[in-house]
Design an enzyme around this catalytic site. Structure first.
Site, PDB file in Angstrom:
ATOM      1  N   ASN A  12       0.824  -1.205   0.000  1.00 23.86           N
ATOM      2  CA  ASN A  12       0.000   0.000   0.000  1.00 23.86           C
ATOM      3  C   ASN A  12       0.864   1.264   0.000  1.00 23.86           C
ATOM      4  OD1 ASN A  12       0.308  -1.286   2.767  1.00 23.86           O
ATOM      5  ND2 ASN A  12      -0.037   0.848   3.298  1.00 23.86           N
ATOM      6  N   ASP A  54      -5.382   0.774   3.557  1.00 22.56           N
ATOM      7  CA  ASP A  54      -4.198   0.026   3.978  1.00 22.56           C
ATOM      8  C   ASP A  54      -4.326  -1.461   3.664  1.00 22.56           C
ATOM      9  OD1 ASP A  54      -1.631  -0.237   5.106  1.00 22.56           O
ATOM     10  OD2 ASP A  54      -2.464  -0.808   7.030  1.00 22.56           O
TER      11      ASP A  54
END
Length: 155
Positions: A12, A54
């Site tokens: 991410n 995330d």
């Protein structure tokens, strides 16, 4: 020329606060195919442009060969932490299928199969001017880094 590919996922983007990093944050949350000898990227498929939850995209890639439109096709299947199961042509990265693992996944309405881009539901965004509740998957993800298997008896 013959070359062999290896497949990996990228994580991410950072920082986690999505308002501090506008745009798609290209090459994060991407499945990569690279030439085993040179490391050259042959293709990349970004699963969650501008990941604001995330999710990271590093789960296992399952390789198989199955018929697609009547032709045996080399496939890569990936259950992502974003709650989507992806199947790609592993030679060229073309998206074959993308579907929610469970109807509870609500951050995306669907994945547009023409563009490969997930269609977000703004109600479940993490932007700073909005309070989201009941976001699924949460930051812990829908499918973490456990291993997957394929039951060939179903094919």
């Amino acid at each position: 020329a013959t070359y062999y590919l290896f497949y990996s996922g990228s994580g991410n983007p950072a920082p986690w606060n999505e308002t501090m990093r506008p745009g798609d944050n290209k090459w994060t949350m991407t499945i990569w195919a690279r030439d085993l000898d040179t490391g050259e990227a042959k293709w990349g498929y970004q699963k969650t442009p501008h990941d604001e939850w995330d999710f990271a995209g590093v789960n296992q890639m399952v390789l198989s060969d199955h018929k697609v439109d009547g032709k045996v096709t080399p496939l890569l299947t990936h259950v992502d932490r974003n709650g989507i199961l992806y199947t790609l042509n592993r030679d060229n990265g073309n998206l074959i299928q993308a579907a929610k693992v469970d109807p509870a996944v609500n951050v995306f309405k669907k994945v547009d199969l023409n563009t490969g881009t997930p269609v977000r539901d703004p109600e479940f965004s993490t932007r700073m001017d909005h309070k989201s509740t009941n976001v699924c998957p949460s930051a812990l993800s829908f499918h973490n880094q456990g291993l997957d298997s394929l039951d060939l008896r179903r094919y």
